[in-house]
Design a protein around this motif. Structure first.
Motif, mmCIF file in Angstrom:
data_model
loop_
_atom_site.group_PDB
_atom_site.id
_atom_site.type_symbol
_atom_site.label_atom_id
_atom_site.label_comp_id
_atom_site.label_asym_id
_atom_site.label_seq_id
_atom_site.Cartn_x
_atom_site.Cartn_y
_atom_site.Cartn_z
ATOM 1 N N PHE A 1 44.192 40.169 5.312
ATOM 2 C CA PHE A 1 43.732 41.555 5.420
ATOM 3 C C PHE A 1 43.184 41.814 6.822
ATOM 4 O O PHE A 1 43.524 42.798 7.472
ATOM 5 N N ALA A 2 42.330 40.890 7.297
ATOM 6 C CA ALA A 2 41.684 41.068 8.597
ATOM 7 C C ALA A 2 42.714 41.129 9.729
ATOM 8 O O ALA A 2 42.590 41.911 10.657
ATOM 9 N N LEU B 1 45.959 44.309 8.686
ATOM 10 C CA LEU B 1 45.731 45.719 8.358
ATOM 11 C C LEU B 1 46.042 46.677 9.499
ATOM 12 O O LEU B 1 46.764 47.659 9.316
ATOM 13 N N LYS B 2 45.549 46.382 10.709
ATOM 14 C CA LYS B 2 45.685 47.351 11.795
ATOM 15 C C LYS B 2 47.137 47.515 12.240
ATOM 16 O O LYS B 2 47.509 48.546 12.789
ATOM 17 N N ILE C 1 48.450 44.899 1.303
ATOM 18 C CA ILE C 1 48.092 44.596 -0.086
ATOM 19 C C ILE C 1 49.216 43.840 -0.781
ATOM 20 O O ILE C 1 48.978 42.904 -1.556
ATOM 21 N N ILE D 1 41.900 54.620 7.038
ATOM 22 C CA ILE D 1 42.629 53.353 6.956
ATOM 23 C C ILE D 1 44.111 53.662 7.183
ATOM 24 O O ILE D 1 44.650 54.564 6.548
ATOM 25 N N PRO D 2 44.767 52.922 8.066
ATOM 26 C CA PRO D 2 46.204 53.162 8.261
ATOM 27 C C PRO D 2 46.984 52.796 6.995
ATOM 28 O O PRO D 2 46.699 51.774 6.369
ATOM 29 N N VAL E 1 42.042 36.900 2.290
ATOM 30 C CA VAL E 1 41.104 37.775 2.995
ATOM 31 C C VAL E 1 41.428 37.823 4.480
ATOM 32 O O VAL E 1 41.406 38.891 5.107
ATOM 33 N N VAL E 2 41.784 36.665 5.051
ATOM 34 C CA VAL E 2 42.124 36.626 6.472
ATOM 35 C C VAL E 2 43.370 37.473 6.743
ATOM 36 O O VAL E 2 43.457 38.175 7.755
ATOM 37 N N LEU F 1 47.999 49.585 5.061
ATOM 38 C CA LEU F 1 47.402 49.162 3.797
ATOM 39 C C LEU F 1 48.436 48.683 2.771
ATOM 40 O O LEU F 1 48.253 47.651 2.120
#
Lengths: 151, 499
Positions: A89-90, A93-94, A102, A145-146, A86-87, A98
Motif C-alpha cells: 500500500f505504502a 498507492l501514489k 487493493i 486518494i488517487p 501494508v508495505v 487505490l
C-alpha cells in the motif's frame, strides 16, 4: 565454562531493551546536555535511555540464573505477508491508484490465511473491496486518494 | 445547582442531531467490530481513530466513546452466545453467560448483560459528573513537580496492575517515553532520533504507532491461531429475564458497579481486571458458589456491570488530569491532541460543552446500545460466521487507508508496518504493548514538566519530595512498588491473574 541459556525469552527481551537503550544513549551524546536546572536537548533522552539499559539488564540477568520458557517460534508466513501487504500500500498507492493497490493487497494477503480459496474468490473479494473503498472514502468522504494509475 | 446546569448544557450538546447520529453510528460500528473475534476495543478504537479526524472535536470524541463501549458490548454478546470472548474483559462473561445460553436461557443472559451494563454505565456517568470537576479543581493547584510525580505514579501503577513481569512492563513504559522523544525538541529546536527522515521531525505519529502495535499485531496473531471457531447457534426464545433471575442479578450488578468504578479509576486497572475481580467477589459472597460456571446469574451480571463501570470510570483521570489510566484512554488523549485540544483540568472550564457533552452522550449511548442490540442479536450472530480469511484483508485495507489519509503520507503507512512487526516481536517476548503506548503519550509531557520543575527549583531535586502533594504521590509509588515486590503479594498477584 559455557553459560547455559535458562530463559531464552527473557534474555532476548532484556538484550533488546539494552541494545535500544545503548544506541539511544550513544546518539544522545551528540546533543548539548545543559545542567539539571536548565536541561538541554540531550539531558532527558540520556536519562531515559540509561534507565532503559538498566531495566534491560534487570530483565536479562535473572534470565541467566532462573529457568524460563524459550522464545516461541515466529509465525513467519502471516507476519511477513501481512507486513508486505501494508508495505505494498505504502509503495504502490501514489503510482497505481487505490483500485489496483487493493487488488494486489488482497491477493498477497490471501496467501497469509491457513486455508486457501480459489483465485476467483480472492479476485472478486479484492474488486468488491476496492469498489467499497472508492465509494466510501473517495466519493463518500471526499478524501484525496488517487483511484486509477498515473501514467 | 451547578451540576444540574452543566448536565443541561451537556444535554443540549449531546442531543443535537449530528451528535446523536454520531453517538449512534459509533455504538453501532463499535458493536459490529466488537462482535468480530480477535478485535478488542483497543484495536477497534485505534483503527477507527482516523475516521473521526474529519469531524468537529466534540463529535469525534462522542463517536469514539460510542465505538469504545459498543465494542465492549459486542464482546460480551459473542462471549455469551458462542463462548468466544471478543476481548479480554469479557472472558469471564463466557463462564456463566455461555452456560446460561446452553441452558436455553440465552435471551435472558443477553438481557441481563445489557441491563447490568446499562445500570453500571448510568451510575458511572453520574460519578464522572461529580468526581471529574472536583478532581480537576485539585489538579488546577498542581505545579510541574506535582505533574511529574502524578505521571510517575500513573505509569508505575499501570505496569503493576497489568499482568506479566514488572521489570518488563516498566521497561516498555521507558521505551515508550523514548519513542516520544523522536522529533524536534520544543525548547532547543534540536532534532532528535529522526535518522535523517524529515517525516519524523514532528515526531512519530500516534496513529501508525497504535494501529501497528495493536491492529496489525492482532491480525498476525489471529492468523497464527489456526483452530476453527466453533459456532453454536443458540435459539433465542425470550428476551426478558425471569423474576428470580432479575432479583438475583440486581445486587450483583450493584456490587460489580462499585468495584468497577474503584478499579477503573486506578491507572492500569481497566475493565479486564475489574471483571475478574467482580467475578471472584461474587463467588466469595455467594451462598451457592458451586453454581458458578454452571449458569449463575450473579456470575454474569457482576462482571458485566464491573467491566462497563471500569471502562467508563477511566474517563475520570483522563478528562480531569489529562493522564490516561489505560491504553484506550491513551488513544482518547491521542484523539484530543489530533484535534488540537490539550487534555487536562482546563478542558472542563475552557470547553465545558466538550466535557459535559461527552458525559451526557455516554448516558445516551448506553441506552442506545440496549435498544440497538437486543433486536439486532440475530445479525451479530450471522456476522460471527464470516470466515476470518475473507475478513482480514478488508481490515488491513481499512487500516492502511485510515493511516494514510491522516496526513496523506505513505511514510506513516510504512511506519505502521514497522510497528506491526515490533508489536509482534514484543508479543512473542511477553512484553505488553499497552505500557509502551502510555509512556509514548506521557513522555513529552513528562519531559516538559520535569524541565520546568527543575528550572523553578534551580536544579534542586528535593522539590519533588518537599512539596506535600508531589511527595505524597511519590511515596505512594514507592509503597506500591514495595508491596508488589514482597513475596507474598507477588504470589497473590500471579494467582489473581491466573484465575
Amino acid at each position: 565454562m559455557a553459560i547455559r541459556l535458562r530463559s531464552g525469552r527473557d534474555l532476548t527481551a532484556g538484550l533488546v531493551f539494552m541494545a535500544v537503550g545503548g544506541t539511544a544513549l550513544w546518539m544522545s551524546s551528540d546533543w548539548p546536555m545543559g545542567t539539571l536546572a536548565s536541561m538541554d536537548a540531550g539531558y532527558f533522552p540520556a536519562i531515559v535511555s540509561s534507565l532503559l539499559m538498566l531495566l534491560g539488564a534487570g530483565v536479562a540477568i535473572p534470565a541467566l540464573r532462573f529457568d524460563g520458557p524459550p522464545v516461541e517460534s515466529f509465525a513467519m508466513r502471516p507476519l511477513l505477508l501481512v507486513t508486505a501487504t501494508v508495505v505494498v500500500f505504502a509503495v504502490l498507492l501514489k503510482y497505481a491508484g487505490l483500485v489496483l493497490t487493493i487488488a494486489v493487497m488482497t491477493l498477497l494477503a490471501s496467501f497469509a490465511a491457513s486455508e486457501r480459496r480459489r483465485l476467483l474468490v480472492t479476485l472478486v473479494l479484492g474488486l468488491g473491496l476496492a469498489a467499497l473503498c472508492v465509494g466510501l472514502f473517495v466519493f463518500g468522504l471526499g478524501l484525496p486518494i488517487p483511484i486509477w494509475p498515473r501514467w | 445547582m451547578d451540576i444540574l446546569d452543566n448536565l443541561v448544557l451537556g444535554l443540549t450538546v449531546a442531543l443535537s442531531l449530528q451528535n446523536l447520529a454520531l453517538c449512534f453510528i459509533g455504538a453501532l460500528v463499535g458493536t459490529l467490530i466488537g462482535v468480530l473475534p480477535g478485535l478488542g476495543p483497543t484495536a477497534t478504537v485505534a483503527m477507527l481513530l482516523p475516521i473521526t479526524f474529519y469531524l468537529p472535536p466534540v463529535g469525534a470524541l462522542i463517536m469514539l466513546a460510542g465505538i469504545f463501549y459498543g465494542s465492549q458490548y459486542g464482546g460480551s454478546t459473542t462471549a455469551i452466545l458462542v463462548n468466544i470472548p471478543g476481548e479480554s474483559s469479557s472472558v469471564v462473561s463466557c463462564l456463566d453467560g455461555h452456560a446460561m445460553a446452553m441452558d436455553g436461557r440465552a435471551g435472558s443472559a443477553l438481557a441481563i448483560a445489557a441491563l447490568a451494563s446499562l445500570f453500571a454505565g448510568v451510575v458511572t456517568t453520574f460519578v464522572i459528573a461529580i468526581a471529574g470537576p472536583a478532581l480537576a479543581g485539585v489538579a488546577l493547584m498542581f505545579g510541574p513537580a506535582e505533574y511529574v510525580a502524578l505521571m510517575v505514579l500513573g505509569l508505575v501503577s499501570a505496569t503493576v496492575l497489568t499482568h506479566g513481569s514488572l521489570t518488563k512492563g516498566i521497561a516498555m513504559v521507558v521505551l515508550g517515553i523514548l519513542l516520544g522523544n523522536v522529533g524536534t525538541d520544543v525548547n532547543s529546536g534540536q532534532i532528535r532520533y529522526a535518522f535523517g527522515f524529515p517525516q519524523l521531525y514532528d515526531g512519530i505519529d500516534f496513529v501508525p504507532l497504535a494501529m501497528g502495535l495493536f491492529g496489525l499485531t492482532e491480525i498476525v496473531a489471529n492468523l497464527e491461531q489456526t483452530q476453527g471457531r466453533g459456532v453454536i447457534a443458540s435459539v433465542i426464545n425470550r428476551l426478558w429475564p425471569s423474576r428470580e433471575d432479575a432479583r438475583a442479578a440486581a445486587p450483583a450488578a450493584v456490587r460489580g458497579t462499585v468495584l468497577g468504578i474503584l478499579l477503573g479509576v486506578l491507572p492500569g486497572g481497566g475493565s479486564t481486571l475489574a471483571s475478574f475481580a467482580a467475578y471472584t467477589l461474587e463467588k466469595r459472597v455467594s451462598s451457592t458458589p458451586e453454581k458458578f460456571g454452571r449458569g449463575a446469574v450473579q456470575g454474569l451480571a457482576a462482571p458485566e456491570a464491573a467491566n462497563n463501570a471500569a471502562a467508563q470510570a477511566g474517563f475520570i483521570p483522563m478528562l480531569s488530569l489529562g493522564i490516561p489510566p489505560n491504553a484506550i484512554m491513551a488513544l482518547m488523549i491521542g484523539a484530543m491532541t489530533l484535534h488540537g485540544i490539550q487534555p487536562g483540568p482546563l478542558v472542563m472550564t475552557g470547553q465545558p460543552e466538550l466535557f459535559w457533552g461527552m458525559i451526557v452522550s455516554m448516558l445516551i449511548g448506553n441506552i442506545i446500545l440496549v435498544v440497538l442490540n437486543l433486536p439486532l442479536i440475530g445479525l451479530w450472530v450471522r456476522l460471527l460466521k464470516v470466515p476470518y480469511d475473507l475478513l482480514f484483508p478488508a481490515i488491513l485495507v481499512f487500516c492502511c487507508i485510515g493511516t494514510y489519509t491522516l496526513r496523506s503520507s505513505t511514510f506513516d503507512v510504512a511506519m505502521m508496518a514497522l510497528f506491526g512487526v515490533v508489536g509482534y516481536v514484543f508479543r512473542k517476548l511477553e512484553c505488553e504493548p499497552a505500557p509502551l503506548l502510555l509512556g509514548f503519550v506521557l513522555g513529552p509531557m513528562l519531559e516538559e514538566n520535569l524541565q520546568r520543575a527543575l528550572l523553578l527549583s534551580q536544579g534542586d531535586l528535593a522539590v519533588f519530595v518537599t512539596r506535600p502533594i508531589s511527595g505524597g504521590l511519590l511515596a505512594a509509588t514507592v509503597i506500591l512498588l514495595v508491596l508488589v515486590l514482597l513475596p507474598t503479594v507477588k504470589r497473590g498477584r500471579s494467582e489473581a491473574f491466573r484465575e
